[in-house]
Design a protein around this motif. Sequence first.
Motif, PDB file in Angstrom:
ATOM      1  N   ASP A 191      -4.828  13.256  -0.954  1.00 43.81           N
ATOM      2  CA  ASP A 191      -4.067  12.016  -0.719  1.00 43.81           C
ATOM      3  C   ASP A 191      -5.029  10.842  -0.736  1.00 43.81           C
ATOM      4  OD1 ASP A 191      -1.673  13.276  -0.521  1.00 43.81           O
ATOM      5  OD2 ASP A 191      -1.783  13.521   1.672  1.00 43.81           O
TER       6      ASP A 191
ATOM      7  N   LYS B 209       0.866  -1.199   0.000  1.00 43.24           N
ATOM      8  CA  LYS B 209       0.000   0.000   0.000  1.00 43.24           C
ATOM      9  C   LYS B 209       0.892   1.235   0.000  1.00 43.24           C
ATOM     10  CE  LYS B 209      -4.102  -1.913   0.604  1.00 43.24           C
ATOM     11  NZ  LYS B 209      -5.018  -1.875  -0.543  1.00 43.24           N
ATOM     12  N   GLU B 210       0.368   2.276  -0.681  1.00 45.29           N
ATOM     13  CA  GLU B 210       1.128   3.519  -0.675  1.00 45.29           C
ATOM     14  C   GLU B 210       0.141   4.682  -0.731  1.00 45.29           C
ATOM     15  OE1 GLU B 210       4.536   3.656  -3.408  1.00 45.29           O
ATOM     16  OE2 GLU B 210       4.043   5.763  -3.791  1.00 45.29           O
ATOM     17  N   THR B 211       0.482   5.758  -0.062  1.00 46.38           N
ATOM     18  CA  THR B 211      -0.379   6.948  -0.143  1.00 46.38           C
ATOM     19  C   THR B 211       0.198   7.884  -1.194  1.00 46.38           C
ATOM     20  OG1 THR B 211      -0.959   6.746   2.176  1.00 46.38           O
ATOM     21  CG2 THR B 211      -1.327   8.896   1.151  1.00 46.38           C
TER      22      THR B 211
ATOM     23  N   GLU C 286      -5.038   6.289  -0.674  1.00 46.20           N
ATOM     24  CA  GLU C 286      -4.219   5.083  -0.532  1.00 46.20           C
ATOM     25  C   GLU C 286      -4.425   4.184  -1.737  1.00 46.20           C
ATOM     26  OE1 GLU C 286      -4.814   1.790   2.505  1.00 46.20           O
ATOM     27  OE2 GLU C 286      -3.222   2.992   3.407  1.00 46.20           O
ATOM     28  N   THR C 287      -3.326   3.702  -2.294  1.00 46.78           N
ATOM     29  CA  THR C 287      -3.439   2.844  -3.463  1.00 46.78           C
ATOM     30  C   THR C 287      -2.514   1.644  -3.323  1.00 46.78           C
ATOM     31  OG1 THR C 287      -3.371   2.786  -5.881  1.00 46.78           O
ATOM     32  CG2 THR C 287      -1.686   4.099  -4.802  1.00 46.78           C
ATOM     33  N   THR C 288      -2.708   0.687  -4.199  1.00 44.76           N
ATOM     34  CA  THR C 288      -1.899  -0.531  -4.151  1.00 44.76           C
ATOM     35  C   THR C 288      -0.814  -0.451  -5.218  1.00 44.76           C
ATOM     36  OG1 THR C 288      -3.859  -1.741  -3.501  1.00 44.76           O
ATOM     37  CG2 THR C 288      -1.998  -3.035  -4.290  1.00 44.76           C
TER      38      THR C 288
END
Length: 274
Positions: free
Chosen positions: A20, A9-11, A22-24
């Motif tokens: 902002d 996961k990354e913001t 959160e995505t994969t």
Amino acid sequence: MTSKPSRRKETVKCVTCGRDFETTVWIRHDGTELPPDTLCQECQQEKRRREEIERCKKELEEVRELQRDRWYEEYGVSGMFIEKTFDNFKHELQPKAFNAVKGFKDHSLVLLSPGAYGVGKTHLVCALANHLVATEETAGFRPGSYAIIRHRCPVHFTTEQKLLARIRQTYNRRDIDDGETEEDVYNALAKFPLLIIDDVGKVRPRDYSFLQGVYFRIIDDRYVNEDKIILTTNLDFRELEEHIGGASADRLREMCGKNGFIKMTGKSYRHGQG
Ligand SMILES: Nc1ncnc2c1ncn2[C@@H]1O[C@H](COP(=O)(O)OP(=O)(O)OP(=O)(O)O)[C@@H](O)[C@H]1O
Ligand SMILES: [Mg+2]
Ligand SMILES: [Zn+2]
């Protein structure tokens, strides 16, 4: 080896709205990463929605063109009369008829030129048909949605002779399942918001009861549905009434109102102009 690629996961900041989210981030077997989403979920949805609308609009443009081609196939004007317009009509020769046909809207019309030929009746009614078929909107979206609705061809031009031949033709059919029936003809004609019948009474009919039956059916259908009709004739009104029959003429009087009967006089334009 078919193990799943790993992910984390990354913001990230949405490139459109700046929020902002959160995505994969997906990681391949060799350790390289697929680029993460640049749009948040809402902006992705919005983008898809816009693309869908664009697609619908493009489709509408295509349907509109196809529908225009269809209209040209069914509106009935042919030969040299395809070229007739209000612009290439010398309106000063027939100002009343010109204004009535060009301004056609709320009521039916009858152009009468008893005993006078070549005064521009066919020209004017074809100019109107050409104008309508070229300019009316052929298709649109249903209000409040992107569902396409095709509009009906706004006008159909025919002559009395052609009309009667078309109806007689339905009596000659051997095969019941093939070709149009008399009822089909009336139903097809009833679909056009405006029906133009040129040359009413040009040819003396052998069978008046047949002819008057046809006129009654057509005029009464249009009377009931509040659809318009335009007739042109070289007869005067009394002769027209005898030709189409009293019941039709009576309805026609109401459909046309007091300004709907236009008398045209003058010399034939076919000879000696210019
Ligand atoms: N005022 C006008 N300006 C330009 N062209 C005209 C005018 N009047 C008639 N014409 C032309 O003259 C020819 C004959 O006209 P049209 O066929 O419209 O007459 P009509 O009244 O229908 O005659 P008919 O009673 O014989 O059917 C056509 O080519 C038409 O374009
Ligand atoms: Mg004519
Ligand atoms: Zn966003």
